[in-house]
Motif scaffolding. Structure first.
Motif, PDB file in Angstrom:
ATOM      1  N   SER A  35       0.825  -1.203   0.000  1.00  0.00           N
ATOM      2  CA  SER A  35       0.000   0.000   0.000  1.00  0.00           C
ATOM      3  C   SER A  35       0.860   1.254   0.000  1.00  0.00           C
ATOM      4  CB  SER A  35      -0.927   0.002   1.223  1.00  0.00           C
ATOM      5  OG  SER A  35      -0.175  -0.036   2.418  1.00  0.00           O
ATOM      6  N   THR A  36       2.031   1.189   0.670  1.00  0.00           N
ATOM      7  CA  THR A  36       2.936   2.336   0.698  1.00  0.00           C
ATOM      8  C   THR A  36       3.462   2.647  -0.694  1.00  0.00           C
ATOM      9  OG1 THR A  36       3.638   1.737   2.938  1.00  0.00           O
ATOM     10  CG2 THR A  36       5.025   3.297   1.728  1.00  0.00           C
ATOM     11  N   ILE A  37       3.852   1.605  -1.417  1.00  0.00           N
ATOM     12  CA  ILE A  37       4.354   1.779  -2.785  1.00  0.00           C
ATOM     13  C   ILE A  37       3.267   2.348  -3.682  1.00  0.00           C
ATOM     14  CG2 ILE A  37       5.262   0.577  -4.804  1.00  0.00           C
ATOM     15  CD1 ILE A  37       6.552  -1.437  -2.925  1.00  0.00           C
ATOM     16  N   THR A  38       2.050   1.833  -3.505  1.00  0.00           N
ATOM     17  CA  THR A  38       0.916   2.322  -4.301  1.00  0.00           C
ATOM     18  C   THR A  38       0.658   3.798  -4.038  1.00  0.00           C
ATOM     19  OG1 THR A  38      -0.107   0.128  -4.216  1.00  0.00           O
ATOM     20  CG2 THR A  38      -1.513   1.973  -4.841  1.00  0.00           C
ATOM     21  N   ASN A  39       0.723   4.200  -2.785  1.00  0.00           N
ATOM     22  CA  ASN A  39       0.502   5.607  -2.433  1.00  0.00           C
ATOM     23  C   ASN A  39       1.586   6.506  -3.013  1.00  0.00           C
ATOM     24  OD1 ASN A  39      -1.821   5.032  -0.980  1.00  0.00           O
ATOM     25  ND2 ASN A  39      -0.712   4.734   0.945  1.00  0.00           N
ATOM     26  N   ILE A  40       2.829   6.017  -3.004  1.00  0.00           N
ATOM     27  CA  ILE A  40       3.939   6.793  -3.568  1.00  0.00           C
ATOM     28  C   ILE A  40       3.744   6.993  -5.066  1.00  0.00           C
ATOM     29  CG2 ILE A  40       6.417   6.788  -4.064  1.00  0.00           C
ATOM     30  CD1 ILE A  40       6.846   5.365  -1.416  1.00  0.00           C
ATOM     31  N   ILE A  41       3.409   5.906  -5.755  1.00  0.00           N
ATOM     32  CA  ILE A  41       3.186   5.980  -7.205  1.00  0.00           C
ATOM     33  C   ILE A  41       2.029   6.924  -7.518  1.00  0.00           C
ATOM     34  CG2 ILE A  41       2.479   4.676  -9.243  1.00  0.00           C
ATOM     35  CD1 ILE A  41       3.935   2.259  -8.089  1.00  0.00           C
ATOM     36  N   ARG A  42       0.958   6.807  -6.718  1.00  0.00           N
ATOM     37  CA  ARG A  42      -0.214   7.659  -6.930  1.00  0.00           C
ATOM     38  C   ARG A  42       0.127   9.130  -6.722  1.00  0.00           C
ATOM     39  NH1 ARG A  42      -5.164   5.638  -3.620  1.00  0.00           N
ATOM     40  NH2 ARG A  42      -4.697   3.836  -4.951  1.00  0.00           N
ATOM     41  N   SER A  43       0.901   9.417  -5.691  1.00  0.00           N
ATOM     42  CA  SER A  43       1.275  10.805  -5.413  1.00  0.00           C
ATOM     43  C   SER A  43       2.189  11.364  -6.498  1.00  0.00           C
ATOM     44  CB  SER A  43       1.964  10.902  -4.053  1.00  0.00           C
ATOM     45  OG  SER A  43       3.192  10.187  -4.042  1.00  0.00           O
TER      46      SER A  43
END
Length: 264
Positions: free
Chosen positions: A2-10
């Motif tokens: 989820s952390t990686i997903t949030n980084i990519i999304r940001s």
């Protein structure tokens, strides 16, 4: 995960916001504003259509395709590629104040310029589809293939922009040299001239240019209705060259990045 997903999304959100601002600021000081982004390409297409169809009386293609339609299918991907490469190559100089920020991912800047150019490309894709409908070329399943060629264009542009933008920081004249090569490159691709006029013995040399694959890919998508896997030799060559360019771009960027702030 989820952390990686949030980084990519940001990061994607940041690129989109910066691209919107870049697109608006590019024409902020002119009377007509962003309208100029569309007028110049449209006038370019009109001039080449007039010269080759009206002046040289090129007429329809041998397969009956109207020349204006064939020309537009070639010009539109070239506009995106040339605009994206020329603007992204200057991204580190233009956004030098961001380059000097330690916590900013400057590798996103060339992508911001490419996405900014893509906004204009969306308009011309809609215009192209409207032109196709006008001439009786109705939507086909193969039209979804345009997303594949868009991905190809983005991938190639990112690799080339990393190379050029990294070099331009140290060699400002590289931008002028690139402009000259883009003018020459336009005539080395069958955009306004037909590949049929070149013998099979020499056409292979023109196909070594990966942009050839993109231009013909648009025509395969919207006119010829040919899937990209049917061009398996050209597809394989394109991806081998594009991956090499991308890896070279990443290497140069990482190698030269620590010295950007000193030069800028």
């Amino acid at each position: 995960m989820s952390t990686i997903t949030n980084i990519i999304r940001s990061q994607l959100k940041l690129v989109l916001e910066l691209s919107k601002n870049d697109f608006k600021n590019r024409y902020a000081g002119s009377f007509l504003g962003i309208i100029w982004a569309f007028i110049q390409p449209l006038m370019t297409i009109a001039v080449y259509w007039f010269v080759f169809e009206v002046g040289f009386r090129s007429g329809n293609r041998p397969d009956g395709t109207p020349f204006i339609l064939w020309l537009t299918c070639g010009m539109i991907p070239w506009f995106f590629f040339s605009e994206g490469l020329l603007t992204s190559s200057n991204s580190f100089l233009e956004y030098s104040y961001l380059v000097k920020k330690i916590n900013f991912r400057i590798g996103l800047l060339p992508i911001v310029k490419i996405v900014s150019s893509f906004f204009i490309h969306i308009f011309f894709l809609i215009l192209l589809i409207g032109t196709l409908l006008y001439f009786g070329y109705y939507p086909d399943l193969v039209y979804i293939q345009v997303f594949y060629y868009l991905f190809c264009t983005f991938f190639l542009l990112i690799g080339l922009s990393l190379i050029m933008s990294s070099l331009v920081v140290f060699i400002k004249d590289a931008l002028q040299v690139l402009g000259i090569f883009m003018q020459i490159g336009f005539w080395l691709i069958p955009i306004v001239w037909s590949p049929e006029i070149i013998s099979d013995k020499f056409i292979m040399w023109f196909k070594l240019n990966p942009v050839y694959y993109l231009v013909e890919g648009y025509r395969d998508t919207f006119i010829n209705h040919v899937w990209f896997w049917h061009r398996y030799n050209q597809t394989t060559y394109f991806w081998v060259v594009s991956i090499f360019i991308f890896l070279l771009g990443v290497y140069l960027f990482r190698k030269l990045k620590p010295h950007f702030a000193d030069v800028l």
